[in-house]
Design a protein around this motif. Sequence first.
Motif, PDB file in Angstrom:
ATOM      1  N   LYS A   1      15.368 -79.332  10.075  1.00  0.00           N
ATOM      2  CA  LYS A   1      14.997 -79.844  11.405  1.00  0.00           C
ATOM      3  C   LYS A   1      14.077 -78.876  12.148  1.00  0.00           C
ATOM      4  O   LYS A   1      13.839 -79.036  13.341  1.00  0.00           O
ATOM      5  N   SER A   2      13.586 -77.867  11.419  1.00  0.00           N
ATOM      6  CA  SER A   2      12.664 -76.903  12.032  1.00  0.00           C
ATOM      7  C   SER A   2      11.222 -77.289  11.718  1.00  0.00           C
ATOM      8  O   SER A   2      10.912 -77.742  10.612  1.00  0.00           O
ATOM      9  N   ARG A   3      10.350 -77.095  12.706  1.00  0.00           N
ATOM     10  CA  ARG A   3       8.952 -77.478  12.538  1.00  0.00           C
ATOM     11  C   ARG A   3       8.073 -76.463  13.272  1.00  0.00           C
ATOM     12  O   ARG A   3       8.319 -76.146  14.438  1.00  0.00           O
ATOM     13  N   PHE A   4       7.071 -75.943  12.580  1.00  0.00           N
ATOM     14  CA  PHE A   4       6.183 -74.940  13.159  1.00  0.00           C
ATOM     15  C   PHE A   4       4.742 -75.345  12.876  1.00  0.00           C
ATOM     16  O   PHE A   4       4.394 -75.707  11.749  1.00  0.00           O
ATOM     17  N   THR A   5       3.884 -75.257  13.903  1.00  0.00           N
ATOM     18  CA  THR A   5       2.475 -75.578  13.734  1.00  0.00           C
ATOM     19  C   THR A   5       1.642 -74.312  13.922  1.00  0.00           C
ATOM     20  O   THR A   5       1.751 -73.645  14.958  1.00  0.00           O
ATOM     21  N   LEU A   6       0.843 -73.982  12.908  1.00  0.00           N
ATOM     22  CA  LEU A   6       0.081 -72.734  12.897  1.00  0.00           C
ATOM     23  C   LEU A   6      -1.417 -73.021  12.865  1.00  0.00           C
ATOM     24  O   LEU A   6      -1.873 -73.977  12.235  1.00  0.00           O
ATOM     25  N   GLN A   7      -2.169 -72.136  13.508  1.00  0.00           N
ATOM     26  CA  GLN A   7      -3.626 -72.240  13.499  1.00  0.00           C
ATOM     27  C   GLN A   7      -4.164 -71.797  12.141  1.00  0.00           C
ATOM     28  O   GLN A   7      -3.601 -70.911  11.499  1.00  0.00           O
ATOM     29  N   THR A   8      -5.246 -72.403  11.689  1.00  0.00           N
ATOM     30  CA  THR A   8      -5.846 -72.040  10.406  1.00  0.00           C
ATOM     31  C   THR A   8      -7.317 -71.688  10.582  1.00  0.00           C
ATOM     32  O   THR A   8      -7.910 -71.949  11.628  1.00  0.00           O
ATOM     33  N   LEU A   9      -7.880 -71.072   9.551  1.00  0.00           N
ATOM     34  CA  LEU A   9      -9.314 -70.802   9.480  1.00  0.00           C
ATOM     35  C   LEU A   9      -9.814 -71.303   8.130  1.00  0.00           C
ATOM     36  O   LEU A   9      -9.062 -71.304   7.145  1.00  0.00           O
ATOM     37  N   PRO A  10     -11.071 -71.709   8.032  1.00  0.00           N
ATOM     38  CA  PRO A  10     -11.566 -72.290   6.785  1.00  0.00           C
ATOM     39  C   PRO A  10     -11.549 -71.308   5.622  1.00  0.00           C
ATOM     40  O   PRO A  10     -11.864 -70.113   5.790  1.00  0.00           O
ATOM     41  N   ALA A  11     -11.198 -71.799   4.445  1.00  0.00           N
ATOM     42  CA  ALA A  11     -11.168 -70.960   3.241  1.00  0.00           C
ATOM     43  C   ALA A  11     -12.564 -70.458   2.889  1.00  0.00           C
ATOM     44  O   ALA A  11     -12.704 -69.361   2.318  1.00  0.00           O
ATOM     45  N   ASP A  12     -13.594 -71.211   3.219  1.00  0.00           N
ATOM     46  CA  ASP A  12     -14.968 -70.791   2.903  1.00  0.00           C
ATOM     47  C   ASP A  12     -15.352 -69.510   3.631  1.00  0.00           C
ATOM     48  O   ASP A  12     -16.276 -68.801   3.211  1.00  0.00           O
ATOM     49  N   ASP A  13     -14.667 -69.210   4.742  1.00  0.00           N
ATOM     50  CA  ASP A  13     -14.975 -68.000   5.519  1.00  0.00           C
ATOM     51  C   ASP A  13     -14.203 -66.782   5.025  1.00  0.00           C
ATOM     52  O   ASP A  13     -14.416 -65.669   5.518  1.00  0.00           O
ATOM     53  N   PHE A  14     -13.287 -66.981   4.077  1.00  0.00           N
ATOM     54  CA  PHE A  14     -12.447 -65.872   3.631  1.00  0.00           C
ATOM     55  C   PHE A  14     -13.271 -64.922   2.756  1.00  0.00           C
ATOM     56  O   PHE A  14     -13.876 -65.344   1.762  1.00  0.00           O
ATOM     57  N   PRO A  15     -13.317 -63.617   3.106  1.00  0.00           N
ATOM     58  CA  PRO A  15     -14.180 -62.667   2.381  1.00  0.00           C
ATOM     59  C   PRO A  15     -13.523 -62.145   1.101  1.00  0.00           C
ATOM     60  O   PRO A  15     -12.874 -61.104   1.085  1.00  0.00           O
ATOM     61  N   LEU A  16     -13.697 -62.860   0.031  1.00  0.00           N
ATOM     62  CA  LEU A  16     -13.168 -62.428  -1.259  1.00  0.00           C
ATOM     63  C   LEU A  16     -13.906 -61.179  -1.739  1.00  0.00           C
ATOM     64  O   LEU A  16     -15.085 -60.974  -1.444  1.00  0.00           O
ATOM     65  N   VAL A  17     -13.197 -60.325  -2.462  1.00  0.00           N
ATOM     66  CA  VAL A  17     -13.815 -59.134  -3.041  1.00  0.00           C
ATOM     67  C   VAL A  17     -14.790 -59.563  -4.132  1.00  0.00           C
ATOM     68  O   VAL A  17     -14.471 -60.404  -4.976  1.00  0.00           O
ATOM     69  N   GLN A  18     -15.979 -58.992  -4.107  1.00  0.00           N
ATOM     70  CA  GLN A  18     -16.976 -59.289  -5.148  1.00  0.00           C
ATOM     71  C   GLN A  18     -16.568 -58.554  -6.418  1.00  0.00           C
ATOM     72  O   GLN A  18     -16.745 -57.351  -6.541  1.00  0.00           O
ATOM     73  N   GLU A  19     -16.003 -59.278  -7.353  1.00  0.00           N
ATOM     74  CA  GLU A  19     -15.482 -58.641  -8.563  1.00  0.00           C
ATOM     75  C   GLU A  19     -16.606 -58.269  -9.527  1.00  0.00           C
ATOM     76  O   GLU A  19     -17.621 -58.962  -9.627  1.00  0.00           O
ATOM     77  N   ALA A  20     -16.408 -57.155 -10.222  1.00  0.00           N
ATOM     78  CA  ALA A  20     -17.383 -56.694 -11.207  1.00  0.00           C
ATOM     79  C   ALA A  20     -17.522 -57.717 -12.324  1.00  0.00           C
ATOM     80  O   ALA A  20     -16.569 -58.415 -12.679  1.00  0.00           O
ATOM     81  N   ALA A  21     -18.715 -57.792 -12.886  1.00  0.00           N
ATOM     82  CA  ALA A  21     -18.970 -58.753 -13.967  1.00  0.00           C
ATOM     83  C   ALA A  21     -18.262 -58.348 -15.248  1.00  0.00           C
ATOM     84  O   ALA A  21     -17.844 -59.192 -16.042  1.00  0.00           O
ATOM     85  N   ASP A  22     -18.107 -57.030 -15.457  1.00  0.00           N
ATOM     86  CA  ASP A  22     -17.512 -56.545 -16.704  1.00  0.00           C
ATOM     87  C   ASP A  22     -16.558 -55.397 -16.413  1.00  0.00           C
ATOM     88  O   ASP A  22     -16.960 -54.378 -15.857  1.00  0.00           O
ATOM     89  N   PHE A  23     -15.302 -55.582 -16.783  1.00  0.00           N
ATOM     90  CA  PHE A  23     -14.306 -54.525 -16.618  1.00  0.00           C
ATOM     91  C   PHE A  23     -14.110 -53.721 -17.898  1.00  0.00           C
ATOM     92  O   PHE A  23     -13.118 -52.993 -18.045  1.00  0.00           O
ATOM     93  N   GLY A  24     -15.048 -53.853 -18.827  1.00  0.00           N
ATOM     94  CA  GLY A  24     -15.000 -53.040 -20.044  1.00  0.00           C
ATOM     95  C   GLY A  24     -13.816 -53.388 -20.922  1.00  0.00           C
ATOM     96  O   GLY A  24     -13.166 -54.421 -20.741  1.00  0.00           O
TER      97      GLY A  24
END
Length: 376
Positions: free
Chosen positions: A104-127
Amino acid sequence: MIVLKAPQDKLLAALQAVSGIVERRHTLPILANVMLRKQGPECEFTTSDLEIQVRTRAEMGGDAGDFSITVGARKLIDILRTLPGDQIVTLSAAQNKLTLQGGKSRFTLQTLPADDFPLVQEAADFGPTFSVPQKTLKHLIDQVHFAMAVHDIRYYLNGILFVAEGKTLTLVATDGHRLALAQATLDVEIPKQEVILPRKTVLELQRLLKDSGKAAKDDEGAPIEMGFATNQARFVFGGMEFVTKLVEGKFPDYNRVIPKNHRNHVTLGRAALLTSLQRAAILTSEKFKGVRLNFETGLLKIASSNAEQEEAKEELEIDYDGPTIEIGFNVTYLMDVLSNMEQEMVTLSLQDAGSSALFTRPDDSGFKYVVMPMRI
């Protein structure tokens, strides 16, 4: 849309696994969020602080179709913690809001778009990647992490040197006043690697490896797969993917720091020495944590004092017949190493009052702890 539907404990475990790097205050508000990405029955949870990225996946119920969103990680975790562990909870998304419902609990949270999330630029080759048992890596980290520097201007000391070569894996940490080294022999040959892992990475790895061990006690020897690029490292284990930036710089030559020819050695009980030091530490000055150790034939005297002219004195019977040596140390450095060891006995090698001391373990040649003396 129902993004996911799952038992509270399953969702909470996935969020807690990735939330360790999330800062409560950040220049980019979205970095306080966790990114939820649903692809079919699988949901991916990702957090980032621009230098470290942690990701885990788990199968969760919910509506069909792909969907992604970001929401405040800490708030979501705090809410879930207050709900019963066996309760089914749902996360529904609509109009830039995420609604969590459980019972019976309900919570409403604010969100931000996933497209704006700054993912780490991963290396092309980890050897070439290689695997090490999780238990082995955690054991090595536990033995050296306390010697890392904290906010040192010599940035390369704010982390752990990670050296892999042949069948030997070596971890080294130093803050300039003490140095801890731990080695393990592996079953397989590993490619030559030498990198410095940042302090935050080390502490987060330590937490994750501990949690994964709790989750699978029968599988503590499960491998952790590692790979290193020019400026990044990647660790994959237990359904987790951990990518981190490396510290650039030249780590000090640790082999030159380790004493080789100390003539005086004493082996004594770790627990007895630790408790004596803990009592003596009570009467050290807040800024000046010095204790005096006086080694005599068959006896170790420990003494401390403070600006209020209070004194503490301890005595331990020891198996020692060398010359009398009185030497001062920062008591915190001694307690750190002793409290992070599990063995019953510890060997202390000394030269004189002006030379660094070497702590080793009688049953483990792969561990060394060097601590500089201090004038008292």
